[in-house]
Each structure stands twice: as structure tokens, then as C-alpha cells.
Design a protein around this motif. Structure first.
Motif, PDB file in Angstrom:
ATOM      1  N   GLY A  11     -12.379 -14.982  25.454  1.00  9.45           N
ATOM      2  CA  GLY A  11     -11.497 -14.685  25.648  1.00  9.45           C
ATOM      3  C   GLY A  11     -11.225 -15.591  26.314  1.00  9.45           C
ATOM      4  O   GLY A  11     -10.973 -16.267  27.524  1.00  9.45           O
ATOM      5  N   THR A  12      -9.591 -15.248  26.346  1.00 10.02           N
ATOM      6  CA  THR A  12      -8.268 -15.788  26.747  1.00 10.02           C
ATOM      7  C   THR A  12      -7.053 -14.512  27.224  1.00 10.02           C
ATOM      8  O   THR A  12      -6.869 -14.465  27.121  1.00 10.02           O
ATOM      9  CB  THR A  12      -7.353 -16.895  25.428  1.00 10.02           C
ATOM     10  OG1 THR A  12      -8.596 -17.586  25.685  1.00 10.02           O
ATOM     11  CG2 THR A  12      -6.973 -17.968  26.354  1.00 10.02           C
ATOM     12  N   GLN A  13      -6.591 -15.558  28.708  1.00  9.90           N
ATOM     13  CA  GLN A  13      -6.109 -14.568  29.240  1.00  9.90           C
ATOM     14  C   GLN A  13      -4.724 -15.216  29.975  1.00  9.90           C
ATOM     15  O   GLN A  13      -4.966 -16.157  30.528  1.00  9.90           O
ATOM     16  CB  GLN A  13      -6.686 -13.905  30.307  1.00  9.90           C
ATOM     17  CG  GLN A  13      -5.744 -12.640  31.214  1.00  9.90           C
ATOM     18  CD  GLN A  13      -6.611 -12.154  32.332  1.00  9.90           C
ATOM     19  OE1 GLN A  13      -6.918 -12.656  33.353  1.00  9.90           O
ATOM     20  NE2 GLN A  13      -6.376 -10.568  32.347  1.00  9.90           N
ATOM     21  N   LYS A  20      -3.339 -19.957  32.447  1.00  5.70           N
ATOM     22  CA  LYS A  20      -4.548 -19.514  31.180  1.00  5.70           C
ATOM     23  C   LYS A  20      -5.846 -19.876  31.444  1.00  5.70           C
ATOM     24  O   LYS A  20      -6.272 -20.586  32.483  1.00  5.70           O
ATOM     25  CB  LYS A  20      -4.124 -20.653  30.326  1.00  5.70           C
ATOM     26  CG  LYS A  20      -4.837 -20.377  28.959  1.00  5.70           C
ATOM     27  CD  LYS A  20      -4.181 -21.172  27.903  1.00  5.70           C
ATOM     28  CE  LYS A  20      -5.442 -21.038  26.746  1.00  5.70           C
ATOM     29  NZ  LYS A  20      -5.343 -21.597  25.667  1.00  5.70           N
ATOM     30  N   THR A  22     -10.175 -18.822  30.400  1.00  4.70           N
ATOM     31  CA  THR A  22     -10.929 -18.764  29.321  1.00  4.70           C
ATOM     32  C   THR A  22     -11.767 -18.567  29.903  1.00  4.70           C
ATOM     33  O   THR A  22     -12.986 -19.465  30.012  1.00  4.70           O
ATOM     34  CB  THR A  22     -10.779 -20.336  27.882  1.00  4.70           C
ATOM     35  OG1 THR A  22      -9.099 -20.051  27.751  1.00  4.70           O
ATOM     36  CG2 THR A  22     -11.437 -19.599  27.409  1.00  4.70           C
ATOM     37  N   SER A 120      -5.412  -9.895  19.896  1.00  2.00           N
ATOM     38  CA  SER A 120      -4.114 -10.397  20.694  1.00  2.00           C
ATOM     39  C   SER A 120      -4.076  -9.427  21.285  1.00  2.00           C
ATOM     40  O   SER A 120      -3.102  -8.377  20.662  1.00  2.00           O
ATOM     41  CB  SER A 120      -2.820 -11.449  19.608  1.00  2.00           C
ATOM     42  OG  SER A 120      -3.707 -12.377  19.305  1.00  2.00           O
ATOM     43  N   THR A 132      -0.800  -9.404  31.302  1.00  2.90           N
ATOM     44  CA  THR A 132      -1.202 -10.313  30.960  1.00  2.90           C
ATOM     45  C   THR A 132      -1.320 -10.823  29.259  1.00  2.90           C
ATOM     46  O   THR A 132      -1.280  -9.502  28.495  1.00  2.90           O
ATOM     47  CB  THR A 132      -2.862 -10.368  31.613  1.00  2.90           C
ATOM     48  OG1 THR A 132      -3.731  -9.387  30.895  1.00  2.90           O
ATOM     49  CG2 THR A 132      -2.838 -11.083  32.962  1.00  2.90           C
ATOM     50  N   ASN A 134      -3.267 -11.681  26.031  1.00  3.96           N
ATOM     51  CA  ASN A 134      -4.629 -11.838  25.915  1.00  3.96           C
ATOM     52  C   ASN A 134      -5.370 -11.957  24.579  1.00  3.96           C
ATOM     53  O   ASN A 134      -4.891 -11.343  23.767  1.00  3.96           O
ATOM     54  CB  ASN A 134      -5.656 -10.675  26.463  1.00  3.96           C
ATOM     55  CG  ASN A 134      -4.670  -9.725  27.440  1.00  3.96           C
ATOM     56  OD1 ASN A 134      -6.052 -11.190  28.617  1.00  3.96           O
ATOM     57  ND2 ASN A 134      -4.097  -9.466  27.925  1.00  3.96           N
TER      58      ASN A 134
END
Length: 141
Positions: A11-13, A20, A22, A120, A132, A134
Motif C-alpha cells: 500500500g502506497t499513500q 509518500k 509505503t 489506484s 491522499t 493511494n
């Protein structure tokens, strides 16, 4: 029939300032088919910040539903060209959020290993307008 599986979840925000974050988690779960959809279930961990919670994904070609239950709970729906508003329940209160899905790819292979879910999306706090960007990638390994 339920299959025991191993999952890699990334998960990346990215927040409005461009910072960022992750998180990567490898965990065990289950995969099964019911009513024409594939389901993945797994327990959250301390790494995700949602320990003692369970996640269930309902996977269809153009739609993914992510339902979490436990200390924090939510029912998120990801669908191209459709926004979804939800209540995100936490020990600190209930937050109204809106999901705008930018891209969605679901590939469940016959041999299961190598199956992926890529999403995404933009998540906006309705009351504050903060948002955000994501990305969520789930791989069966």
C-alpha cells in the motif's frame, strides 16, 4: 472450496504535500469463489496499524469491495468512473470519506499463484476536503 494462499500486499499513500508512505505486508489468507465472484480474506497485522481486524475482498472484473471488521471498520468499493462515499469507523470516531477510483485491474489465474489486484484511487475526507493518492497492490505468491 477455500484455498490457503500467501499474499504480498503493498500500500502506497501520497499526501497533499507530496510525502509518500509505503507499507508492505506478507501474510496468509484464503481464496474462494461464491456467487460468481472471487473472495480473498486475511487478518490485518500490527504493520498495517489495524491489528485484530479482518479484511475480505470481493473481486469482480470491474469492481472490488474491501470490507474490514474489527477495531476499525469500513466498507470500501472501488469501481472505475464511480465515486463511493463511506463511513470509516475507528476508536477515535467515524470519518466520512469518498473514494474516486483512478484505475482498477483484477487478474485471478487458474493456477492462483501470480494472481494480482491493482487499484489506484484518491481518498478524500468529506468534512475537511483533505485527500491522499493511494495505490494498493495485492499479489498471490
Amino acid at each position: 472450496m477455500k484455498s490457503e494462499i500467501k499474499l504480498r500486499i503493498i500500500g502506497t499513500q501520497r499526501d497533499e504535500e507530496g510525502e509518500k508512505n509505503t507499507i508492505e505486508l506478507v501474510t496468509e489468507g484464503k481464496l474462494y469463489r461464491k456467487d460468481g465472484a472471487d473472495y480473498i480474506t486475511y487478518d490485518e497485522s500490527e504493520i498495517s496499524g489495524m491489528e485484530n481486524s479482518k479484511t475480505r475482498l470481493r473481486l469482480e472484473k470491474d469492481r472490488v469491495q474491501m470490507k474490514r471488521t474489527g477495531q476499525s471498520s469500513s466498507d470500501m468499493v472501488f469501481c472505475k468512473e464511480q465515486n463511493h462515499v463511506l463511513d470509516y469507523r475507528t476508536p477515535y470516531g467515524i470519518f466520512k470519506m469518498e473514494i474516486a477510483t483512478d484505475s482498477l485491474e483484477v487478474e485471478i489465474r487458474e493456477e492462483i499463484v501470480g494472481s494480482t489486484v491493482d487499484i489506484s484511487y484518491t481518498l478524500t475526507m468529506v468534512d475537511s476536503d483533505s485527500s491522499t493518492e493511494n495505490k494498493l497492490k495485492i499479489e498471490i505468491i
